[in-house]
Motif scaffolding. Structure first.
Motif, PDB file in Angstrom:
ATOM      1  N   ALA A   1       0.771  -1.274   0.074  1.00 36.59           N
ATOM      2  CA  ALA A   1      -0.067   0.068   0.096  1.00 36.59           C
ATOM      3  C   ALA A   1       0.786   1.226  -0.011  1.00 36.59           C
ATOM      4  CB  ALA A   1      -0.869   0.079   1.347  1.00 36.59           C
ATOM      5  N   ILE A   2       1.950   1.127   0.754  1.00 35.93           N
ATOM      6  CA  ILE A   2       2.861   2.432   0.901  1.00 35.93           C
ATOM      7  C   ILE A   2       3.644   2.615  -0.705  1.00 35.93           C
ATOM      8  CG2 ILE A   2       4.894   3.180   1.792  1.00 35.93           C
ATOM      9  CD1 ILE A   2       4.211   1.847   4.452  1.00 35.93           C
ATOM     10  N   GLY A   3       3.989   1.686  -1.059  1.00 35.46           N
ATOM     11  CA  GLY A   3       4.654   1.639  -2.410  1.00 35.46           C
ATOM     12  C   GLY A   3       3.522   2.254  -3.486  1.00 35.46           C
ATOM     13  N   LEU A   4       2.322   1.925  -3.301  1.00 35.19           N
ATOM     14  CA  LEU A   4       1.330   2.205  -4.326  1.00 35.19           C
ATOM     15  C   LEU A   4       1.252   3.695  -4.358  1.00 35.19           C
ATOM     16  CD1 LEU A   4      -0.404   1.709  -6.584  1.00 35.19           C
ATOM     17  CD2 LEU A   4      -2.236   0.886  -4.978  1.00 35.19           C
ATOM     18  N   ALA A   5       0.875   4.104  -2.879  1.00 37.17           N
ATOM     19  CA  ALA A   5       0.868   5.460  -2.553  1.00 37.17           C
ATOM     20  C   ALA A   5       1.730   6.371  -3.131  1.00 37.17           C
ATOM     21  CB  ALA A   5       0.540   5.663  -0.957  1.00 37.17           C
ATOM     22  N   MET A   6       3.155   5.894  -3.036  1.00 40.52           N
ATOM     23  CA  MET A   6       4.329   6.587  -3.500  1.00 40.52           C
ATOM     24  C   MET A   6       4.141   6.633  -5.094  1.00 40.52           C
ATOM     25  SD  MET A   6       7.195   4.962  -0.956  1.00 40.52           S
ATOM     26  CE  MET A   6       8.622   6.069  -1.640  1.00 40.52           C
ATOM     27  N   VAL A   7       3.805   5.750  -5.724  1.00 37.55           N
ATOM     28  CA  VAL A   7       3.759   5.799  -7.121  1.00 37.55           C
ATOM     29  C   VAL A   7       2.752   6.806  -7.495  1.00 37.55           C
ATOM     30  CG1 VAL A   7       2.916   4.239  -9.089  1.00 37.55           C
ATOM     31  CG2 VAL A   7       4.726   3.265  -7.440  1.00 37.55           C
ATOM     32  N   ARG A   8       1.723   6.551  -6.663  1.00 40.25           N
ATOM     33  CA  ARG A   8       0.366   7.583  -7.159  1.00 40.25           C
ATOM     34  C   ARG A   8       0.877   9.058  -6.944  1.00 40.25           C
ATOM     35  NH1 ARG A   8      -4.905   4.501  -5.201  1.00 40.25           N
ATOM     36  NH2 ARG A   8      -5.017   2.920  -7.086  1.00 40.25           N
ATOM     37  N   GLY A   9       1.512   9.308  -5.767  1.00 37.88           N
ATOM     38  CA  GLY A   9       1.774  10.601  -5.290  1.00 37.88           C
ATOM     39  C   GLY A   9       3.046  11.397  -6.368  1.00 37.88           C
ATOM     40  N   ALA A  10       3.772  10.296  -6.990  1.00 41.78           N
ATOM     41  CA  ALA A  10       4.616  10.888  -7.838  1.00 41.78           C
ATOM     42  C   ALA A  10       4.138  10.859  -9.321  1.00 41.78           C
ATOM     43  CB  ALA A  10       5.833   9.969  -7.972  1.00 41.78           C
ATOM     44  N   ALA A  11       2.857  10.540  -9.834  1.00 41.38           N
ATOM     45  CA  ALA A  11       2.325  10.561 -10.934  1.00 41.38           C
ATOM     46  C   ALA A  11       2.485  11.787 -11.682  1.00 41.38           C
ATOM     47  CB  ALA A  11       0.861  10.065 -10.776  1.00 41.38           C
ATOM     48  N   ARG A  12       2.378  13.048 -10.747  1.00 43.25           N
ATOM     49  CA  ARG A  12       2.441  14.434 -11.615  1.00 43.25           C
ATOM     50  C   ARG A  12       2.892  15.242 -10.404  1.00 43.25           C
ATOM     51  NH1 ARG A  12      -1.110  18.372 -11.425  1.00 43.25           N
ATOM     52  NH2 ARG A  12      -3.048  17.929 -10.618  1.00 43.25           N
ATOM     53  N   ALA A  13       3.900  16.248 -11.065  1.00 43.69           N
ATOM     54  CA  ALA A  13       3.874  17.126  -9.719  1.00 43.69           C
ATOM     55  C   ALA A  13       2.926  18.500  -9.897  1.00 43.69           C
ATOM     56  CB  ALA A  13       5.254  18.124 -10.327  1.00 43.69           C
ATOM     57  N   GLY A  14       2.653  18.892  -8.728  1.00 40.56           N
ATOM     58  CA  GLY A  14       1.928  19.994  -8.452  1.00 40.56           C
ATOM     59  C   GLY A  14       2.018  21.282  -9.210  1.00 40.56           C
ATOM     60  N   THR A  15       1.105  22.193  -9.447  1.00 42.02           N
ATOM     61  CA  THR A  15       1.416  23.475  -9.833  1.00 42.02           C
ATOM     62  C   THR A  15       0.937  24.559  -9.060  1.00 42.02           C
ATOM     63  OG1 THR A  15      -0.728  23.820 -10.814  1.00 42.02           O
ATOM     64  CG2 THR A  15       0.653  22.360 -12.086  1.00 42.02           C
ATOM     65  N   ALA A  16       1.415  25.640  -9.340  1.00 41.30           N
ATOM     66  CA  ALA A  16       0.900  26.760  -8.314  1.00 41.30           C
ATOM     67  C   ALA A  16      -0.343  27.071  -8.264  1.00 41.30           C
ATOM     68  CB  ALA A  16       1.596  28.042  -9.057  1.00 41.30           C
ATOM     69  N   GLU A  17      -1.190  26.643  -9.694  1.00 36.89           N
ATOM     70  CA  GLU A  17      -2.454  26.730  -9.393  1.00 36.89           C
ATOM     71  C   GLU A  17      -3.212  25.778  -8.342  1.00 36.89           C
ATOM     72  OE1 GLU A  17      -0.671  26.938 -11.943  1.00 36.89           O
ATOM     73  OE2 GLU A  17      -1.198  28.870 -12.692  1.00 36.89           O
ATOM     74  N   ASP A  18      -2.429  24.664  -8.427  1.00 35.61           N
ATOM     75  CA  ASP A  18      -2.971  23.794  -7.345  1.00 35.61           C
ATOM     76  C   ASP A  18      -2.955  24.050  -6.014  1.00 35.61           C
ATOM     77  OD1 ASP A  18      -3.621  21.749  -9.346  1.00 35.61           O
ATOM     78  OD2 ASP A  18      -1.688  20.962  -9.542  1.00 35.61           O
ATOM     79  N   TYR A  19      -1.783  24.635  -5.632  1.00 37.52           N
ATOM     80  CA  TYR A  19      -1.265  25.014  -4.406  1.00 37.52           C
ATOM     81  C   TYR A  19      -1.818  26.275  -3.712  1.00 37.52           C
ATOM     82  CZ  TYR A  19       1.731  21.115  -4.931  1.00 37.52           C
ATOM     83  OH  TYR A  19       2.523  20.023  -5.203  1.00 37.52           O
ATOM     84  N   TYR A  20      -1.952  27.352  -4.561  1.00 38.98           N
ATOM     85  CA  TYR A  20      -2.742  28.485  -4.634  1.00 38.98           C
ATOM     86  C   TYR A  20      -3.962  28.872  -5.367  1.00 38.98           C
ATOM     87  CZ  TYR A  20       2.001  28.638  -2.761  1.00 38.98           C
ATOM     88  OH  TYR A  20       3.266  28.530  -2.384  1.00 38.98           O
ATOM     89  N   PRO A  21      -5.032  27.971  -4.885  1.00 42.71           N
ATOM     90  CA  PRO A  21      -6.213  28.273  -6.113  1.00 42.71           C
ATOM     91  C   PRO A  21      -6.803  29.611  -5.858  1.00 42.71           C
ATOM     92  CG  PRO A  21      -6.783  27.001  -4.226  1.00 42.71           C
ATOM     93  CD  PRO A  21      -5.335  27.044  -4.027  1.00 42.71           C
ATOM     94  N   LYS A  22      -7.472  30.190  -6.830  1.00 35.94           N
ATOM     95  CA  LYS A  22      -8.205  31.275  -6.722  1.00 35.94           C
ATOM     96  C   LYS A  22      -9.667  30.961  -6.474  1.00 35.94           C
ATOM     97  CE  LYS A  22      -5.478  34.219  -9.989  1.00 35.94           C
ATOM     98  NZ  LYS A  22      -5.455  35.082 -11.158  1.00 35.94           N
ATOM     99  N   ARG A  23     -10.459  31.796  -5.594  1.00 32.89           N
ATOM    100  CA  ARG A  23     -11.767  31.763  -5.256  1.00 32.89           C
ATOM    101  C   ARG A  23     -12.594  31.722  -6.617  1.00 32.89           C
ATOM    102  NH1 ARG A  23     -15.490  32.617  -1.024  1.00 32.89           N
ATOM    103  NH2 ARG A  23     -17.531  31.875  -1.854  1.00 32.89           N
ATOM    104  N   ALA A  24     -13.473  30.978  -6.659  1.00 33.14           N
ATOM    105  CA  ALA A  24     -14.545  30.820  -7.814  1.00 33.14           C
ATOM    106  C   ALA A  24     -15.734  31.913  -7.270  1.00 33.14           C
ATOM    107  CB  ALA A  24     -14.912  29.565  -8.095  1.00 33.14           C
ATOM    108  N   TRP A  25     -15.581  33.034  -7.754  1.00 30.70           N
ATOM    109  CA  TRP A  25     -16.903  34.075  -7.068  1.00 30.70           C
ATOM    110  C   TRP A  25     -18.056  33.712  -7.618  1.00 30.70           C
ATOM    111  CZ3 TRP A  25     -14.881  36.245  -2.989  1.00 30.70           C
ATOM    112  CH2 TRP A  25     -13.496  36.372  -2.878  1.00 30.70           C
TER     113      TRP A  25
END
Length: 390
Positions: A16-40
């Motif tokens: 399970a740990i190995g699978l999680a590590m593989v999934r976590g490394a599937a793609r790198a996050g972007t600034a938009e992921d980490y600092y989302p703007k509000r949908a007004w």
């Protein structure tokens, strides 16, 4: 189990740990992921307070400015669009808060429309700012903290005590008052010997006479009503006031917002069962409303009798007194002053949690002052004034 072999569940955990590590490394996050703007445009579903500030207008100029203080436990009404009215008391910061939300329907402000605020002053207080009643329209604003906003916000409302000079005299006494500019004020004496006269700020002379005995008092009326010590109606030995004036406000005893027993030696006097604390350390509104200078105030610990005393004679000039708690509204303060074993002065006055009175004692050449309340509630004390010899 042999050394080096895993227990059966460990294989599953490792996988399970190995699978999680593989999934976590599937793609790198972007600034938009980490600092989302509000949908007004959608409802927030949260809440926000709409508030009104009530303050003690100590200089009585009708403006919230430096030196003014918040006033706790003042009733503020809010009339809503459906015609219903609710009331909230101001908190220690002077704010009456009404919760506002479009989605949380048990709050005070939930519907758009016209709202009206009204400040109801306590007895003995008047509005100085001319805006006890204020109105505003509220509209829905999706995405704001409470999904609703006020078209206009409230302005601070100032209150000031109705100023009086009052006291008690012996039967058959006469009282005359002369104020700033030589203006006189009438003092009607009741059947119980008590009198009260409406006055303006400034210096006042009060002349007492009864059966050939006379006495003159000098007081300065400031932000609070003044209560004079009793006139006994008989001649007292002439005792000159001591020369060195002092005022302690208890702010120099501590720097943290806690509670501190006032030690003997403070200000050159001895203290028993008196405690100093920050005015907002407890929920008692009278501590906030009685504070006149700085941030700290004193009270008789647990509501029990307290004393200020000295081996050398001192004069108790006066102090601000109030009731610490609103449950003690109208509590009676009893003051007794002694010269050695001889009782020299005795007075009683009513206390309020809405604000202080200044008790102008002028107790001269005493060695002990006892401070107690009739029903053992805490009396709040500020700006304790006294005189000593050189």
């Amino acid at each position: 189990m042999k050394r080096g072999l895993l227990f059966p569940g460990a294989v599953v955990v490792a996988a399970a740990i190995g699978l999680a590590m593989v999934r976590g490394a599937a793609r790198a996050g972007t600034a938009e992921d980490y600092y989302p703007k509000r949908a007004w445009g959608s409802l927030e579903g949260g809440q926000m307070n709409t508030s009104l500030l009530v303050f003690r207008d100590l200089n009585r100029n009708g403006v919230y400015d430096l030196g003014d203080r918040p006033m706790s436990r003042v009733a503020v009404e809010l009339e809503r669009p459906n015609g219903s009215t609710i009331m909230r008391l101001t908190n220690a910061g002077g704010f009456a808060n009404f919760r506002m939300s479009v989605t949380q329907r048990d709050f005070e402000v939930v519907d758009p429309g016209h709202y009206a605020f009204r400040v109801v002053p306590p007895p003995g207080y008047s509005v100085t700012t001319g805006n006890a009643s204020q109105e505003s329209d509220y509209v829905v604003s999706p995405g704001s903290p409470g999904d609703m906003i006020a078209k206009t916000t409230t302005h601070p409302v100032g209150l000031a005590a109705d100023l009086t000079i009052s006291g008690a005299v012996a039967a058959g006494s006469r009282v005359s008052l002369t104020g700033p500019g030589g203006v006189g004020a009438a003092a009607k004496i009741g059947p119980d010997g008590r009198f009260s006269a409406a006055v303006a700020p400034g210096e006042w002379l009060i002349d007492f006479s009864a059966g050939g005995a006379t006495e003159r008092r000098h007081v300065v009326v400031g932000a609070a009503p003044v209560v004079l010590s009793a006139f006994p109606g008989k001649g007292r030995p002439a005792v000159e006031p001591l020369p060195v004036e002092h005022v302690v406000g208890f702010d120099d005893l501590m720097t943290s917002p806690g509670v501190f027993e006032i030690p003997s030696g403070y200000g050159g006097l001895n203290w028993y069962n008196l405690v100093a604390m920050h005015q907002r350390f407890t929920d008692g509104p009278g501590y906030t409303n009685t504070t006149m200078s700085g941030e700290f105030i004193a009270y008789n610990s647990s509501g029990h009798p307290a004393q200020v005393f000295s081996d050398k004679p001192f004069d108790f000039a006066g102090a601000y007194f109030g009731a610490g708690w609103d449950d003690a509204e109208g509590e009676t303060l009893v003051l007794e002053a002694w010269r050695g074993d001889e009782l020299a002065y005795e007075d009683q006055l009513a206390l309020s949690a809405n604000g202080p009175v200044y008790f102008a004692a002028d107790y001269r050449h005493i060695t002990r002052l006892e401070i107690r309340t009739q029903h053992y509630w805490q009396a709040a004390i500020d700006d304790f004034a006294y005189r000593t010899g050189r």
